[in-house]
Design a protein around this motif. Structure first.
Motif, PDB file in Angstrom:
ATOM      1  N   LEU A  86      89.469  52.646  72.048  1.00 49.78           N
ATOM      2  CA  LEU A  86      89.989  52.738  70.580  1.00 49.78           C
ATOM      3  C   LEU A  86      89.879  53.529  69.053  1.00 49.78           C
ATOM      4  N   VAL A  87      88.788  54.110  69.668  1.00 49.47           N
ATOM      5  CA  VAL A  87      88.495  55.798  69.236  1.00 49.47           C
ATOM      6  C   VAL A  87      89.215  56.790  69.029  1.00 49.47           C
ATOM      7  N   LEU A  88      89.547  56.960  70.961  1.00 49.42           N
ATOM      8  CA  LEU A  88      90.669  58.109  71.395  1.00 49.42           C
ATOM      9  C   LEU A  88      91.871  57.109  70.956  1.00 49.42           C
ATOM     10  N   ILE A  89      92.618  56.043  71.084  1.00 50.07           N
ATOM     11  CA  ILE A  89      93.866  55.277  70.954  1.00 50.07           C
ATOM     12  C   ILE A  89      93.763  56.234  69.042  1.00 50.07           C
ATOM     13  N   ALA A  90      92.999  55.571  68.506  1.00 49.31           N
ATOM     14  CA  ALA A  90      93.587  56.058  66.728  1.00 49.31           C
ATOM     15  C   ALA A  90      93.407  57.747  66.295  1.00 49.31           C
ATOM     16  N   ALA A  91      92.402  58.587  66.772  1.00 48.90           N
ATOM     17  CA  ALA A  91      92.830  59.589  67.022  1.00 48.90           C
ATOM     18  C   ALA A  91      94.250  60.605  67.132  1.00 48.90           C
ATOM     19  N   GLY A  92      94.046  59.741  68.255  1.00 49.07           N
ATOM     20  CA  GLY A  92      95.500  60.568  68.575  1.00 49.07           C
ATOM     21  C   GLY A  92      97.138  60.076  67.860  1.00 49.07           C
ATOM     22  N   ILE A  93      97.011  58.616  67.679  1.00 55.89           N
ATOM     23  CA  ILE A  93      97.808  58.446  66.945  1.00 55.89           C
ATOM     24  C   ILE A  93      97.809  59.025  65.063  1.00 55.89           C
ATOM     25  N   ILE A  94      96.893  59.811  64.634  1.00 56.95           N
ATOM     26  CA  ILE A  94      96.603  60.071  63.128  1.00 56.95           C
ATOM     27  C   ILE A  94      96.365  61.354  63.273  1.00 56.95           C
ATOM     28  N   SER A  95      96.764  62.191  64.960  1.00 60.71           N
ATOM     29  CA  SER A  95      96.816  63.679  64.642  1.00 60.71           C
ATOM     30  C   SER A  95      98.070  63.645  65.046  1.00 60.71           C
ATOM     31  N   TYR A  96      98.824  62.794  65.704  1.00 65.58           N
ATOM     32  CA  TYR A  96     100.749  62.412  65.899  1.00 65.58           C
ATOM     33  C   TYR A  96     101.265  62.749  64.499  1.00 65.58           C
ATOM     34  N   PHE A  97     100.947  61.700  63.488  1.00 63.81           N
ATOM     35  CA  PHE A  97     101.667  60.931  62.736  1.00 63.81           C
ATOM     36  C   PHE A  97     100.636  62.372  61.350  1.00 63.81           C
ATOM     37  N   SER A  98      99.844  63.154  61.418  1.00 59.43           N
ATOM     38  CA  SER A  98      99.355  64.380  60.728  1.00 59.43           C
ATOM     39  C   SER A  98     100.651  65.379  60.791  1.00 59.43           C
ATOM     40  N   VAL A  99     100.994  65.780  62.234  1.00 58.62           N
ATOM     41  CA  VAL A  99     101.697  66.727  62.071  1.00 58.62           C
ATOM     42  C   VAL A  99     103.416  66.557  62.537  1.00 58.62           C
ATOM     43  N   ASN A 100     103.747  65.470  62.289  1.00 58.57           N
ATOM     44  CA  ASN A 100     104.913  65.038  62.763  1.00 58.57           C
ATOM     45  C   ASN A 100     105.932  65.354  61.576  1.00 58.57           C
ATOM     46  N   PRO A 101     105.081  64.995  59.634  1.00 52.62           N
ATOM     47  CA  PRO A 101     106.222  65.359  59.063  1.00 52.62           C
ATOM     48  C   PRO A 101     106.782  66.654  58.576  1.00 52.62           C
ATOM     49  N   TYR A 102     105.895  67.376  59.172  1.00 51.42           N
ATOM     50  CA  TYR A 102     106.324  68.970  59.474  1.00 51.42           C
ATOM     51  C   TYR A 102     106.673  69.634  60.899  1.00 51.42           C
ATOM     52  N   LEU A 103     107.085  68.422  61.827  1.00 49.98           N
ATOM     53  CA  LEU A 103     108.134  68.868  63.254  1.00 49.98           C
ATOM     54  C   LEU A 103     108.910  68.402  62.399  1.00 49.98           C
ATOM     55  N   LEU A 104     109.662  67.205  61.121  1.00 44.96           N
ATOM     56  CA  LEU A 104     111.396  66.562  61.065  1.00 44.96           C
ATOM     57  C   LEU A 104     111.433  67.589  60.061  1.00 44.96           C
ATOM     58  N   GLN A 105     110.553  68.990  59.289  1.00 43.66           N
ATOM     59  CA  GLN A 105     110.931  69.245  58.688  1.00 43.66           C
ATOM     60  C   GLN A 105     111.688  70.950  59.380  1.00 43.66           C
ATOM     61  N   LEU A 106     112.220  70.631  60.933  1.00 41.81           N
ATOM     62  CA  LEU A 106     111.934  72.288  61.333  1.00 41.81           C
ATOM     63  C   LEU A 106     113.524  71.803  61.456  1.00 41.81           C
ATOM     64  N   VAL A 107     114.023  70.965  61.260  1.00 40.84           N
ATOM     65  CA  VAL A 107     116.146  70.839  61.101  1.00 40.84           C
ATOM     66  C   VAL A 107     116.096  71.754  60.041  1.00 40.84           C
ATOM     67  N   ASP A 108     116.119  71.051  58.996  1.00 44.52           N
ATOM     68  CA  ASP A 108     115.923  72.244  57.295  1.00 44.52           C
ATOM     69  C   ASP A 108     115.837  73.219  57.622  1.00 44.52           C
ATOM     70  N   TRP A 109     114.552  73.656  58.558  1.00 39.62           N
ATOM     71  CA  TRP A 109     114.481  75.470  57.880  1.00 39.62           C
ATOM     72  C   TRP A 109     115.304  76.318  59.339  1.00 39.62           C
ATOM     73  N   ARG A 110     115.688  75.225  60.243  1.00 38.33           N
ATOM     74  CA  ARG A 110     116.346  75.647  61.080  1.00 38.33           C
ATOM     75  C   ARG A 110     117.890  75.951  60.452  1.00 38.33           C
ATOM     76  N   ILE A 111     118.514  75.129  59.612  1.00 38.18           N
ATOM     77  CA  ILE A 111     119.375  75.082  59.410  1.00 38.18           C
ATOM     78  C   ILE A 111     119.443  75.956  58.069  1.00 38.18           C
ATOM     79  N   PHE A 112     118.819  76.262  57.314  1.00 41.16           N
ATOM     80  CA  PHE A 112     118.674  77.350  56.328  1.00 41.16           C
ATOM     81  C   PHE A 112     118.654  78.443  57.216  1.00 41.16           C
ATOM     82  N   MET A 113     117.810  79.194  57.808  1.00 41.03           N
ATOM     83  CA  MET A 113     117.704  80.291  58.316  1.00 41.03           C
ATOM     84  C   MET A 113     119.188  80.798  59.482  1.00 41.03           C
ATOM     85  N   ILE A 114     119.677  79.557  59.950  1.00 38.93           N
ATOM     86  CA  ILE A 114     121.024  80.715  60.265  1.00 38.93           C
ATOM     87  C   ILE A 114     121.723  80.969  59.165  1.00 38.93           C
ATOM     88  N   GLU A 115     122.337  79.794  57.869  1.00 37.45           N
ATOM     89  CA  GLU A 115     122.484  80.109  57.210  1.00 37.45           C
ATOM     90  C   GLU A 115     122.966  81.428  56.446  1.00 37.45           C
TER      91      GLU A 115
END
Length: 266
Positions: A1-30
């Motif tokens: 359970l600790v291993l599963i919980a730690a993996g889920i927390i790590s994933y959702f900790s980085v996920n917001p940063y990963l989702l903003q990569l799309v906006d960064w890519r659009i602004f950078m290209i423009e």
């Protein structure tokens, strides 16, 4: 359970940063197209390195906390296992967000597929269970090999390899990258073949007599040089003779025209 919980927390900790990569890519290209001061490919590479560094930091924090809670999950192999297991869930948003033209909604949907498929088919949330046939998909997920490396949990997992678990884990974690590169390479090859086919059909259309006559009508003798350069199969000799005869007729017509003298000249 600790291993599963730690993996889920790590994933959702980085996920917001990963989702903003799309906006960064659009602004950078423009910005790059407007100011012409930087390379888009270099910026994407630097952003990729920064994102990978963030995943490395989060995975290191996860490994340290797990060491403080469970002292049996130690060793270099376990550290790299946790690192590549986290990377297997986060590489898809990086590839789709930075190196495609997909929208934010498409990246959110497709980027979440590895995480969802891991929950459904890796059998790590229900060790030993699964539908016959479908449960063989567990070998495609790095989380399965991570559990096979975990003491007291490996005995519950079905069909764990006897050795080289870390190697299989690393290869399965990079499966998304292999699929992405294959799709991108196939699309690039298809685009290249389509361009080649289009240029060939255009070249064939330039070999017709109608095209040659139109070029001669518009550009005269200059068109003959161009037709010779592209290797036209039409009778260029007859076209050249017709151009010369026409020019001679025009010269004769202009010389036969009467010269009018105005009263002022007289």
């Amino acid at each position: 359970l600790v291993l599963i919980a730690a993996g889920i927390i790590s994933y959702f900790s980085v996920n917001p940063y990963l989702l903003q990569l799309v906006d960064w890519r659009i602004f950078m290209i423009e910005e790059a197209e407007a100011l012409l001061h930087s390379s888009k490919s270099m910026n994407k590479l630097l952003k990729t390195n920064l994102t990978v560094l963030l995943i490395l930091i989060i995975s290191s924090i996860q490994f340290g906390i797990m060491q403080a809670v469970i002292d049996t999950l130690s060793g270099v192999d376990m550290y790299f296992a946790i690192l590549f297991d986290n990377a297997s869930l986060m590489l898809a948003p990086i590839c789709l967000g930075l190196y495609t033209n997909l929208s934010l909604q498409a990246v959110q949907i497709l980027g979440a597929f590895p995480f969802l498929m891991m929950i459904f088919f890796s059998t790590t949330f229900s060790p030993g269970a699964g539908v016959d046939g479908l449960k063989n998909l567990r070998y495609l997920f790095s989380r399965y090999y991570l559990f096979c490396m975990t003491p007291s949990v490996d005995i519950l997992m079905e069909g764990c390899p006897e050795s080289n678990n870390l190697l299989y884990l690393i290869l399965s974690s990079l499966l998304i990258v292999f699929i992405f590169l294959t799709v991108i390479g196939g699309m690039a090859l298809r685009s290249k073949l389509q361009k080649k086919k289009h240029s060939e059909s255009k070249r064939q259309s330039m070999m017709t007599m109608e095209y040659a006559e139109l070029q001669v009508e518009l550009f005269g003798e200059k068109a003959l040089k161009k037709l010779k350069h592209i290797g036209s199969n039409v009778d260029l000799k007859s076209l050249e003779d017709s151009v010369r005869s026409k020019s001679m007729e025009d010269d004769g017509t202009s010389s036969d025209e009467p010269v009018t003298v105005s009263d002022e000249t007289v």
